[in-house]
Enzyme design. Structure first.
Site, PDB file in Angstrom:
ATOM      1  N   PHE A 127       0.859  -1.190   0.000  1.00 52.41           N
ATOM      2  CA  PHE A 127       0.000   0.000   0.000  1.00 52.41           C
ATOM      3  C   PHE A 127       0.892   1.236   0.000  1.00 52.41           C
ATOM      4  O   PHE A 127       1.728   1.405   0.884  1.00 52.41           O
ATOM      5  CB  PHE A 127      -0.937   0.040   1.214  1.00 52.41           C
ATOM      6  CG  PHE A 127      -1.911   1.187   1.124  1.00 52.41           C
ATOM      7  CD1 PHE A 127      -3.098   1.058   0.420  1.00 52.41           C
ATOM      8  CD2 PHE A 127      -1.618   2.421   1.701  1.00 52.41           C
ATOM      9  CE1 PHE A 127      -3.984   2.131   0.298  1.00 52.41           C
ATOM     10  CE2 PHE A 127      -2.502   3.494   1.583  1.00 52.41           C
ATOM     11  CZ  PHE A 127      -3.685   3.346   0.881  1.00 52.41           C
ATOM     12  N   ASP A 214       9.403   2.434   1.652  1.00 53.71           N
ATOM     13  CA  ASP A 214       8.249   3.189   2.143  1.00 53.71           C
ATOM     14  C   ASP A 214       8.133   2.907   3.640  1.00 53.71           C
ATOM     15  O   ASP A 214       7.683   1.831   4.057  1.00 53.71           O
ATOM     16  CB  ASP A 214       6.996   2.731   1.384  1.00 53.71           C
ATOM     17  CG  ASP A 214       5.732   3.438   1.861  1.00 53.71           C
ATOM     18  OD1 ASP A 214       5.756   4.018   2.971  1.00 53.71           O
ATOM     19  OD2 ASP A 214       4.716   3.394   1.138  1.00 53.71           O
ATOM     20  N   LYS A 243       2.835   9.911   8.379  1.00 46.27           N
ATOM     21  CA  LYS A 243       2.163   9.390   9.582  1.00 46.27           C
ATOM     22  C   LYS A 243       2.778   9.840  10.903  1.00 46.27           C
ATOM     23  O   LYS A 243       2.502  10.930  11.374  1.00 46.27           O
ATOM     24  CB  LYS A 243       2.091   7.859   9.504  1.00 46.27           C
ATOM     25  CG  LYS A 243       1.038   7.371   8.491  1.00 46.27           C
ATOM     26  CD  LYS A 243       0.790   5.896   8.634  1.00 46.27           C
ATOM     27  CE  LYS A 243      -0.233   5.353   7.659  1.00 46.27           C
ATOM     28  NZ  LYS A 243      -1.607   5.668   8.004  1.00 46.27           N
TER      29      LYS A 243
HETATM   30  C1  LIG Z   1       3.053   2.249   3.879  1.00 44.75           C
HETATM   31  C2  LIG Z   1       2.154   3.389   3.507  1.00 44.75           C
HETATM   32  N1  LIG Z   1       2.498   4.200   2.499  1.00 44.75           N
HETATM   33  C3  LIG Z   1       1.738   5.238   2.141  1.00 44.75           C
HETATM   34  C4  LIG Z   1       0.550   5.509   2.771  1.00 44.75           C
HETATM   35  C5  LIG Z   1      -0.289   6.669   2.335  1.00 44.75           C
HETATM   36  O1  LIG Z   1      -0.203   7.672   3.272  1.00 44.75           O
HETATM   37  P1  LIG Z   1      -1.259   8.888   3.276  1.00 44.75           P
HETATM   38  O2  LIG Z   1      -2.570   8.313   3.676  1.00 44.75           O
HETATM   39  O3  LIG Z   1      -0.692   9.850   4.284  1.00 44.75           O
HETATM   40  O4  LIG Z   1      -1.263   9.449   1.897  1.00 44.75           O
HETATM   41  C6  LIG Z   1       0.142   4.685   3.817  1.00 44.75           C
HETATM   42  C7  LIG Z   1      -1.147   4.922   4.507  1.00 44.75           C
HETATM   43  O5  LIG Z   1      -1.717   4.056   5.133  1.00 44.75           O
HETATM   44  C8  LIG Z   1       0.962   3.593   4.198  1.00 44.75           C
HETATM   45  O6  LIG Z   1       0.603   2.764   5.193  1.00 44.75           O
END
Ligand SMILES: Cc1ncc(COP(=O)(O)O)c(C=O)c1O
Length: 390
Positions: A127, A214, A243
């Site tokens: 994700f 990520d 986050k």
């Molecule tokens: C691993 C990861 N990358 C990217 C995102 C996307 O982040 P945002 O919701 O701040 O755009 C998330 C959100 O859950 C995530 O868990």
């Protein structure tokens, strides 16, 4: 009904305030927060140091613009670069934006190598966000369905499967980067083996690809180190954060090192809000408290205690597939969809989440106390047993 777009299946509760790992709803009911706004509230709620730093900053300067120097941003870039051993930072406001920056960097890098259609290897169950590029990189049909045509230039492989990456390496000359989560969050709290992470680093070195991690969900001390890939002793070329970085104030970051550094030039990328003084003070204070209060060591110890407690409470229960995780990123996989556990837990005063249909996910604030950790186990163990009819 409020005039909100129907983007969330919201639970029937609204919170008025919080303190530490507790949230209070409009009826004055108190809840133990084992989710931290999905890995956001690193310091819990209303942490006195964060409140004081933000209050002071709000009275001084909230926003200027990235067309001027922003001292707080410069300080935060130094701090993050030092913690990660990386060279440069771009600031944005969210995880998807941080990953957009990473994907753009990979493409620039590829074009620099003379590759017209650069591709990025991404993982099943990944994700990365919900913008067009990041939902295309995401490994979930549910996230993508209805938004075709997807952004091209992604090659998907199974997670934690080295042979699959090697096969793509042997056959696809357009690949310029690998993007992955060291621990998949939304995908079900799936941990990459440390040797796999080291092998990805080696492949990227051999092929002159960028290794892009990520850490939006697993970063900022949650797994007992600043960034989860550090367990493997490697340095990525690109790392994305969001986050937990701002402790609740929106901020994202894309860090670069080595071959990924210096790629963006003025005009290539930007963000109006990214890294404004308020967000940077939130992040600087969050990082300070995590370090000063030893919260990474706490995350390791508490995570082990919670997983141990849950394993004991669920020992021999048919339907429990696995209790897994690292630090305060914990998944309890059941053999069936278990979304209703979210409601049952909330009614019992505990806020949790279920992801990938069958995985109960715990992402509590790093300021969790020993007693609160025990309470989580004491509430959740019987709830899961009851749900499974054990
Ligand atoms: C691993 C990861 N990358 C990217 C995102 C996307 O982040 P945002 O919701 O701040 O755009 C998330 C959100 O859950 C995530 O868990």
């Amino acid at each position: 009904m409020p005039h909100l777009m129907n983007t969330y299946n919201r639970q029937p509760v609204a919170f008025t305030h919080g303190e530490g790992c507790r949230l209070f709803d409009e009826q004055g009911r108190s809840y133990l927060d084992a989710l931290a706004g999905v890995a956001v509230n690193t310091l819990g709620h209303a942490h006195p140091r964060l409140v004081a730093a933000l209050t002071e900053q709000v009275g001084r300067l909230i926003h200027a613009s990235n067309i001027y120097r922003i001292r707080e941003q410069e300080t935060l870039s130094d701090r993050l670069a030092q913690l990660a051993g990386m060279d440069e930072v771009f600031f944005c406001n969210s995880g998807c934006e941080a990953n957009e920056a990473a994907i753009k960097l990979a493409r620039l890098f590829g074009h620099g190598k003379g590759i017209d259609n650069p591709a990025v290897i991404v993982m099943e169950h990944a994700f990365h966000g919900r913008t067009l590029a990041t939902l295309s990189a995401t490994g979930s049909r549910k996230v993508q369905a209805g938004f075709e045509p997807l952004v091209s230039g992604f090659v998907r492989v199974p997670f934690d499967d080295l042979a699959a990456v090697e096969q793509v390496a042997a056959n696809n000359p357009n690949v310029v980067a690998i993007l992955f989560e060291p621990i998949q969050g939304e995908g079900g709290v799936n941990l990459a083996h440390r040797e796999y992470v080291r092998a990805l680093r080696r492949i990227c070195d051999q092929r002159n690809w960028l290794l892009m991690v990520d850490e939006v969900q697993c970063g900022i001390g949650r797994t007992g180190v600043w960034f989860a890939h550090q367990h493997s002793g490697i340095r990525p070329d690109v790392m994305t954060l969001a986050k937990g970085l701002g402790g609740g104030v929106p901020i994202g970051a894309c860090l670069t090192a080595g071959p990924a550094a210096g790629l963006f030039k003025p005009g290539n990328h930007g963000s109006t809000f990214g890294g404004n003084p308020l967000a940077c003070v939130a992040a600087l204070t969050t990082l300070d408290v995590v370090e000063h209060d030893g919260l990474m060591a706490r995350a390791t110890a508490l995570g082990a205690a919670i997983r141990g407690g849950l394993r004991e409470a669920l020992d021999g229960v048919a339907g429990v597939v696995e209790v897994r995780g690292d630090g305060l990123m914990i998944g309890i996989e059941l053999d069936r969809p278990c979304g209703d556990l979210v409601n049952r837990a909330r009614e019992a005063g505990l806020l949790i989440n279920v992801t990938a249909d069958c995985v109960v996910r715990l992402l509590p604030p790093l300021v969790l106390s020993d007693a609160e950790a025990r309470q989580m186990v004491d509430v959740l163990g019987p709830l899961i047993r009851g749900f499974l009819g054990a």
